[in-house]
Scaffold this motif. Structure first.
Motif, PDB file in Angstrom:
ATOM      1  N   GLY A   1       0.817  -1.207   0.000  1.00 53.42           N
ATOM      2  CA  GLY A   1       0.000   0.000   0.000  1.00 53.42           C
ATOM      3  C   GLY A   1       0.850   1.255   0.000  1.00 53.42           C
ATOM      4  N   THR A   2       1.885   1.254   0.815  1.00 56.04           N
ATOM      5  CA  THR A   2       2.787   2.409   0.864  1.00 56.04           C
ATOM      6  C   THR A   2       3.473   2.603  -0.480  1.00 56.04           C
ATOM      7  N   PHE A   3       4.009   1.531  -1.029  1.00 52.98           N
ATOM      8  CA  PHE A   3       4.705   1.644  -2.312  1.00 52.98           C
ATOM      9  C   PHE A   3       3.754   2.140  -3.390  1.00 52.98           C
ATOM     10  N   GLY A   4       2.560   1.566  -3.435  1.00 49.78           N
ATOM     11  CA  GLY A   4       1.579   1.978  -4.439  1.00 49.78           C
ATOM     12  C   GLY A   4       1.196   3.447  -4.315  1.00 49.78           C
ATOM     13  N   ARG A   5       1.066   3.938  -3.089  1.00 46.83           N
ATOM     14  CA  ARG A   5       0.731   5.349  -2.877  1.00 46.83           C
ATOM     15  C   ARG A   5       1.897   6.256  -3.258  1.00 46.83           C
ATOM     16  N   TRP A   6       3.118   5.820  -3.000  1.00 44.73           N
ATOM     17  CA  TRP A   6       4.281   6.588  -3.449  1.00 44.73           C
ATOM     18  C   TRP A   6       4.285   6.656  -4.975  1.00 44.73           C
ATOM     19  N   GLU A   7       4.075   5.508  -5.603  1.00 46.01           N
ATOM     20  CA  GLU A   7       4.136   5.429  -7.055  1.00 46.01           C
ATOM     21  C   GLU A   7       3.041   6.264  -7.710  1.00 46.01           C
ATOM     22  N   SER A   8       1.855   6.259  -7.146  1.00 49.22           N
ATOM     23  CA  SER A   8       0.740   7.014  -7.726  1.00 49.22           C
ATOM     24  C   SER A   8       0.828   8.510  -7.436  1.00 49.22           C
ATOM     25  N   GLY A   9       1.710   8.875  -6.519  1.00 51.42           N
ATOM     26  CA  GLY A   9       1.829  10.275  -6.137  1.00 51.42           C
ATOM     27  C   GLY A   9       0.865  10.686  -5.042  1.00 51.42           C
ATOM     28  N   GLU A  10       0.069   9.722  -4.567  1.00 47.62           N
ATOM     29  CA  GLU A  10      -0.874  10.011  -3.477  1.00 47.62           C
ATOM     30  C   GLU A  10      -0.117  10.405  -2.209  1.00 47.62           C
ATOM     31  N   TRP A  11       1.006   9.729  -1.976  1.00 39.00           N
ATOM     32  CA  TRP A  11       1.883  10.055  -0.845  1.00 39.00           C
ATOM     33  C   TRP A  11       3.263  10.384  -1.388  1.00 39.00           C
ATOM     34  N   LYS A  12       3.945  11.280  -0.721  1.00 38.37           N
ATOM     35  CA  LYS A  12       5.358  11.545  -1.024  1.00 38.37           C
ATOM     36  C   LYS A  12       6.185  10.881   0.074  1.00 38.37           C
TER      37      LYS A  12
END
Length: 103
Positions: free
Chosen positions: A75-86
């Motif tokens: 989940g963390t990696f996916g959010r980083w990749e999507s730009g949802e999280w930095k």
């Protein structure tokens, strides 16, 4: 088209779908596509998320495997990749670990 499909290791019908933008390649197919084209078929990555996605595709990695390499959950990696999280400063070594991965 048939020769290209054989070189990449896919069915000619799959190649046709890609050319028509009817389907996207699976991530594990990108290394063969890149070898065949002799370039990466996406724009130069600008954001950290785009860099993660490009590196993951370049190596044909699932998000699950990429997350394992980085040492984070999917989940963390996916959010980083999507730009949802930095990635936060404390996570930057984990991002660097992944971007240093060469398979």
């Amino acid at each position: 088209m048939i020769d290209a499909a054989q070189i990449v290791g896919i069915d000619p019908k799959t190649w046709m779908w890609w050319e028509r933008d009817e389907r996207e390649p699976y991530v594990h197919q990108y290394p063969a596509i890149i070898r065949y084209l002799a370039y990466e078929p996406w724009p130069e990555p600008v954001t950290s998320g785009e860099q993660l996605l490009a590196h993951r595709r370049r190596h044909g990695l699932s998000i699950k495997r990429a997350a394992e390499i980085a040492g984070v959950d999917e989940g963390t990696f996916g959010r980083w990749e999507s730009g949802e999280w930095k990635p936060q400063p404390r996570s930057l070594p984990l991002v660097a670990r992944f971007l240093d991965y060469s398979g």
